[in-house]
Design a protein around this motif. Structure first.
Motif, short mmCIF file in Angstrom:
data_model
loop_
_atom_site.label_atom_id
_atom_site.label_comp_id
_atom_site.label_asym_id
_atom_site.label_seq_id
_atom_site.Cartn_x
_atom_site.Cartn_y
_atom_site.Cartn_z
N TYR A 99 0.83 -1.21 0.00
CA TYR A 99 0.00 0.00 0.00
C TYR A 99 0.87 1.27 0.00
N ILE A 100 1.95 1.24 0.79
CA ILE A 100 2.87 2.40 0.80
C ILE A 100 3.44 2.56 -0.62
N ASP A 101 3.75 1.44 -1.25
CA ASP A 101 4.29 1.50 -2.61
C ASP A 101 3.26 2.10 -3.58
N ALA A 102 1.98 1.69 -3.40
CA ALA A 102 0.92 2.22 -4.27
C ALA A 102 0.77 3.73 -4.07
N ILE A 103 0.90 4.19 -2.82
CA ILE A 103 0.77 5.63 -2.54
C ILE A 103 1.94 6.38 -3.20
N ALA A 104 3.15 5.84 -3.03
CA ALA A 104 4.34 6.49 -3.62
C ALA A 104 4.23 6.50 -5.15
N ASN A 105 3.73 5.39 -5.73
CA ASN A 105 3.54 5.35 -7.20
C ASN A 105 2.54 6.41 -7.65
N ALA A 106 1.44 6.53 -6.89
CA ALA A 106 0.40 7.51 -7.25
C ALA A 106 1.00 8.92 -7.22
N PHE A 107 1.83 9.18 -6.20
CA PHE A 107 2.49 10.50 -6.11
C PHE A 107 3.40 10.72 -7.32
N GLU A 108 4.25 9.72 -7.61
CA GLU A 108 5.23 9.87 -8.70
C GLU A 108 4.53 10.15 -10.02
N LYS A 109 3.38 9.48 -10.22
CA LYS A 109 2.66 9.64 -11.48
C LYS A 109 2.02 11.03 -11.57
N LYS A 110 1.30 11.41 -10.51
CA LYS A 110 0.56 12.68 -10.52
C LYS A 110 1.52 13.88 -10.62
N TYR A 111 2.64 13.80 -9.87
CA TYR A 111 3.54 14.96 -9.79
C TYR A 111 4.74 14.84 -10.73
N ALA A 112 4.76 13.76 -11.52
CA ALA A 112 5.86 13.51 -12.46
C ALA A 112 7.23 13.65 -11.77
N LYS A 113 7.38 12.94 -10.64
CA LYS A 113 8.63 12.97 -9.86
C LYS A 113 9.10 11.55 -9.63
N VAL A 114 10.38 11.38 -9.43
CA VAL A 114 10.89 10.08 -9.00
C VAL A 114 11.47 10.28 -7.61
N GLN B 115 -6.60 19.57 -3.58
CA GLN B 115 -7.33 18.77 -4.57
C GLN B 115 -6.41 17.74 -5.24
N ALA B 116 -5.18 18.16 -5.54
CA ALA B 116 -4.23 17.22 -6.16
C ALA B 116 -3.87 16.10 -5.18
N ILE B 117 -3.78 16.44 -3.88
CA ILE B 117 -3.49 15.42 -2.86
C ILE B 117 -4.65 14.42 -2.82
N HIS B 118 -5.87 14.94 -2.81
CA HIS B 118 -7.06 14.07 -2.82
C HIS B 118 -7.05 13.17 -4.05
N ASP B 119 -6.79 13.74 -5.23
CA ASP B 119 -6.82 12.96 -6.47
C ASP B 119 -5.83 11.79 -6.42
N SER B 120 -4.59 12.06 -5.97
CA SER B 120 -3.65 10.93 -5.99
C SER B 120 -3.91 9.95 -4.85
N ALA B 121 -4.46 10.44 -3.71
CA ALA B 121 -4.82 9.50 -2.63
C ALA B 121 -5.94 8.56 -3.11
N TYR B 122 -6.82 9.08 -3.92
CA TYR B 122 -7.91 8.26 -4.48
C TYR B 122 -7.34 7.14 -5.37
N VAL B 123 -6.35 7.50 -6.19
CA VAL B 123 -5.72 6.50 -7.07
C VAL B 123 -5.08 5.39 -6.21
N ALA B 124 -4.43 5.80 -5.11
CA ALA B 124 -3.79 4.81 -4.23
C ALA B 124 -4.85 3.95 -3.55
N GLU B 125 -5.94 4.57 -3.09
CA GLU B 125 -6.97 3.81 -2.37
C GLU B 125 -7.62 2.76 -3.27
N LYS B 126 -7.69 3.08 -4.55
CA LYS B 126 -8.30 2.13 -5.49
C LYS B 126 -7.49 0.84 -5.62
#
Ligand code: PMV
Length: 315
Positions: free
Chosen positions: A56-71, A115-126
C-alpha cells in the motif's frame, strides 16, 4: 536537517456509505483523530525499504510519482504515528495516503494543492478496493462536513457544508466492534446483491438517498429528533443490505432500548463485528456502560476537524 510532518484526519460516514459507491450522495465528517507522516533525511526506516515491504505504501508512492511527475530519490526516511483505529471504518488507509502524498509534495517543493493530494490518494486507495467511491480520501483531504458524490470516474462533486454539528445535539460516542472482512470484501458482497436483484437494489439505494437528504436537512435546521430518526432509518437500510453483523445488531438494539440511536459507519462487517458504531444519547455514560457490557471499547471524538495540514517544515 530536512524534516517535513503532514497530518490528515480519520473520518466517519454520517450516512450514505455503500450507496456512495453507486453514485448516491454521502455525508461524511472529519474527526479529531489524526495520522501523522514525517519524512526526514535522517532516521531508521527508509521510504524505499518500506515500499518494498508494504504494497500500500508503494501504491501511494507510485500515485504520487505519477501525478507529480517525480521520481522519489533517497535519502528519505519515514515515521508514521496514528490515533485512528485500523480497519474499523474510520478511514485510516485514506488518512495514510493523504498525509503521505501531502508530505511528499512538500518534500519535493511542490505547491500545496489539497485537490491534487485528494486525487492521488484516491488512485492509491483504489489499489485497496477497486470500486472505491473516493469519499474517504475526500474528507481526509478537505476536512469539515462534506456532501460527497462520485458522478463519474473522473468527476466527483463535493460540497464543504458551512454548518457544524449543532452544539445542542447530544454527544456522540464511538464503539469499536472490530471487523473481520476488508472494505473490499464488503463492497464486493454488496455488489453481488445488486447482481442478484437489480430492481430491489435500486429501491434500496433510492431510500438511502432520501434519508441522506433528510439527515442533512435535519443537521442544517438543528432538528435533533429528525436527525436521530434519519440515522435509525439509515441503520435499518444498512441491515437490509447485509453489512451489519448479528453482534453489532444486538448492541444497536440495546442502545435503542434505552432511548439512544446508533448506526454502523463505513463498510460495516458481516461475521465478526461491524467496525465503528456511531451512537448518541443525552447521557453518553449509559452508552459507554452498554458498550462495556457487550465487550467493546468506546471513546469520544470531536467531529468536523481540519483536513490535511502541514504541521512542521524544516528545510
Ligand atoms: O469502512 P471504510 O472506512 O473503508 O469506508 C468505506 C465506505 C464505503 O462506502 C463502504 C466504500 C467507499 O469506497 O465509499
Amino acid at each position: 536537517m530536512k524534516k517535513v510532518t503532514v497530518s490528515a484526519p480519520g473520518k466517519l460516514h454520517i450516512t450514505g456509505e455503500h450507496a456512495v459507491v453507486y453514485g448516491k450522495p454521502s455525508l461524511i465528517v472529519a474527526t479529531s483523530l489524526r495520522l501523522y507522516v514525517t519524512l526526514s533525511n535522517q532516521g531508521e526506516v527508509s521510504l524505499a525499504a518500506l515500499r518494498k515491504k508494504d504494497a500500500y505504501i508503494d501504491a501511494i508512492a507510485n500515485a504520487f510519482e505519477k501525478k507529480y511527475a517525480k521520481v522519489l530519490t533517497p535519502p528519505c526516511f519515514i515515521t508514521i504515528d496514528s490515533a485512528i483505529p485500523v480497519g474499523s471504518g474510520m478511514g485510516s488507509s485514506a488518512a495514510l495516503a493523504v498525509a503521505l502524498i501531502g508530505a511528499l509534495s512538500v518534500w519535493h517543493n511542490e505547491p500545496w494543492n489539497v485537490q491534487a493530494i485528494h486525487d492521488s490518494a484516491y488512485v492509491a486507495e483504489k489499489t485497496k478496493h477497486k470500486n472505491s467511491s473516493g469519499s474517504d480520501p475526500a474528507v481526509s483531504a478537505h476536512g469539515g462536513i462534506l456532501w460527497y458524490r462520485k458522478e463519474l470516474e473522473f468527476l466527483k462533486t463535493l460540497w464543504l457544508l458551512s454548518f457544524k454539528i449543532p452544539r445542542t445535539f447530544s454527544p456522540f460516542v464511538l464503539i469499536n466492534t472490530g471487523r473481520t472482512e476488508s472494505t473490499g470484501d464488503l463492497v464486493q458482497m454488496v455488489a453481488e446483491q445488486k447482481t442478484r436483484d437489480e430492481a430491489r437494489f435500486a429501491e434500496l439505494l433510492s431510500r438511502i438517498e432520501n434519508v441522506t437528504k433528510e439527515i442533512t436537512s435535519a443537521l442544517h435546521d438543528e432538528r435533533e429528533e429528525a436527525f436521530c430518526d434519519g440515522l435509525r432509518t439509515n441503520e435499518q437500510l444498512l441491515e437490509t443490505m447485509g453489512v451489519v453483523s448479528p453482534s453489532a445488531q444486538l448492541l444497536i438494539r440495546d442502545i435503542e432500548k434505552i432511548g439512544g440511536v446508533a448506526k454502523i459507519s463505513g463498510a460495516g462487517g458481516k461475521n465478526g463485528g461491524s467496525g465503528v458504531v456511531f451512537a448518541s444519547h443525552p447521557e453518553p455514560a449509559r452508552i459507554k456502560k452498554l458498550a462495556k457490557q457487550h465487550g467493546y471499547p468506546s471513546f469520544e471524538t470531536q467531529l468536523g476537524g481540519a483536513g490535511v495540514q502541514r504541521e512542521q517544515i524544516i528545510v
